[in-house]
Design a protein around this motif. Structure first.
Motif, PDB file in Angstrom:
ATOM      1  N   ALA A   4      11.808  -1.663   4.116  1.00  0.00           N
ATOM      2  CA  ALA A   4      10.450  -1.153   3.973  1.00  0.00           C
ATOM      3  C   ALA A   4       9.745  -1.919   2.862  1.00  0.00           C
ATOM      4  N   VAL A   5       8.547  -2.400   3.172  1.00  0.00           N
ATOM      5  CA  VAL A   5       7.765  -3.205   2.247  1.00  0.00           C
ATOM      6  C   VAL A   5       6.419  -2.542   2.019  1.00  0.00           C
ATOM      7  N   LYS A   6       6.004  -2.535   0.771  1.00  0.00           N
ATOM      8  CA  LYS A   6       4.691  -1.975   0.421  1.00  0.00           C
ATOM      9  C   LYS A   6       3.764  -3.129   0.075  1.00  0.00           C
ATOM     10  N   LEU A   7       2.536  -3.050   0.579  1.00  0.00           N
ATOM     11  CA  LEU A   7       1.527  -4.063   0.282  1.00  0.00           C
ATOM     12  C   LEU A   7       0.441  -3.467  -0.591  1.00  0.00           C
ATOM     13  N   ILE A   8       0.051  -4.223  -1.600  1.00  0.00           N
ATOM     14  CA  ILE A   8      -1.038  -3.824  -2.481  1.00  0.00           C
ATOM     15  C   ILE A   8      -2.038  -4.967  -2.497  1.00  0.00           C
ATOM     16  N   LYS A   9      -3.294  -4.641  -2.218  1.00  0.00           N
ATOM     17  CA  LYS A   9      -4.333  -5.664  -2.240  1.00  0.00           C
ATOM     18  C   LYS A   9      -4.684  -5.976  -3.688  1.00  0.00           C
ATOM     19  N   GLY A  65       2.660   4.512   3.805  1.00  0.00           N
ATOM     20  CA  GLY A  65       2.007   3.329   3.271  1.00  0.00           C
ATOM     21  C   GLY A  65       2.866   2.074   3.288  1.00  0.00           C
ATOM     22  N   GLU A  66       4.084   2.158   3.792  1.00  0.00           N
ATOM     23  CA  GLU A  66       4.973   0.998   3.847  1.00  0.00           C
ATOM     24  C   GLU A  66       5.075   0.472   5.280  1.00  0.00           C
ATOM     25  N   TYR A  67       5.536  -0.754   5.390  1.00  0.00           N
ATOM     26  CA  TYR A  67       5.738  -1.418   6.675  1.00  0.00           C
ATOM     27  C   TYR A  67       7.205  -1.806   6.803  1.00  0.00           C
ATOM     28  N   ARG A 143       0.291  -1.293  11.113  1.00  0.00           N
ATOM     29  CA  ARG A 143      -0.472  -0.412  10.223  1.00  0.00           C
ATOM     30  C   ARG A 143       0.528   0.490   9.518  1.00  0.00           C
ATOM     31  N   ALA A 144       0.246   0.838   8.311  1.00  0.00           N
ATOM     32  CA  ALA A 144       1.162   1.654   7.517  1.00  0.00           C
ATOM     33  C   ALA A 144       1.242   3.048   8.102  1.00  0.00           C
ATOM     34  N   ALA A 145       2.451   3.627   8.009  1.00  0.00           N
ATOM     35  CA  ALA A 145       2.659   4.997   8.501  1.00  0.00           C
ATOM     36  C   ALA A 145       2.349   6.001   7.424  1.00  0.00           C
TER      37      ALA A 145
END
Length: 145
Positions: A4-9, A65-67, A143-145
């Protein structure tokens, strides 16, 4: 095998992090690019664990919020070979003797950056009493869950 990877802009880029792999980091200009780049970044972190003869971190469940980022089948098979070796307390030199090959060939079988033939990894796993099981499943929407 997936993490699981989290993305932050951050400005014009997306910065990727992974709770299960603290040494992991990746970036991309779009969500798709950040997730694509994350595959190689995860492989690099896992290769480091293999090179240091450390356990491969278990992936935990994805949070909001993770992919999911999945590794290629060949990488999964190579990691499985490495884990089988650890489980049997087998060194590379011992595996080379068991397979009847030279040490550099074993190094390539365990390298996530080398394009080994899947059949070679399967043969090595079979010598250790394991087999590869591949499955096909629908891709997750981006899209994030």
């Amino acid at each position: 095998m997936r993490y699981a990877v989290k993305l932050i802009k951050d400005g014009g880029a997306y910065v990727a992090s992974c709770r299960d792999l603290p040494a992991f980091n990746s970036v991309g200009e779009s969500v798709e690019e950040a997730l694509h780049e994350s595959v190689d970044a995860i492989a690099l972190v896992l290769q480091w664990h293999m090179d240091k003869r450390r356990l491969i971190p278990e992936a935990t469940e994805k949070k909001r919020g993770e992919y999911w980022v999945s590794l290629p089948a060949l990488d999964v098979a190579k990691i499985g070979l490495y884990q089988a070796m650890l489980g049997k307390d087998l060194r590379k030199s011992q595996l080379a003797r068991l397979l009847g090959v030279h040490a550099p060939q074993v190094d390539r079988l365990l390298s996530l950056t080398h394009s080994s033939k899947l059949e070679q990894v399967e043969d090595a796993l079979a010598k250790l009493g394991f087999r590869v099981n591949v499955s096909v499943e629908p891709m997750e929407r981006r899209r994030a869950a």
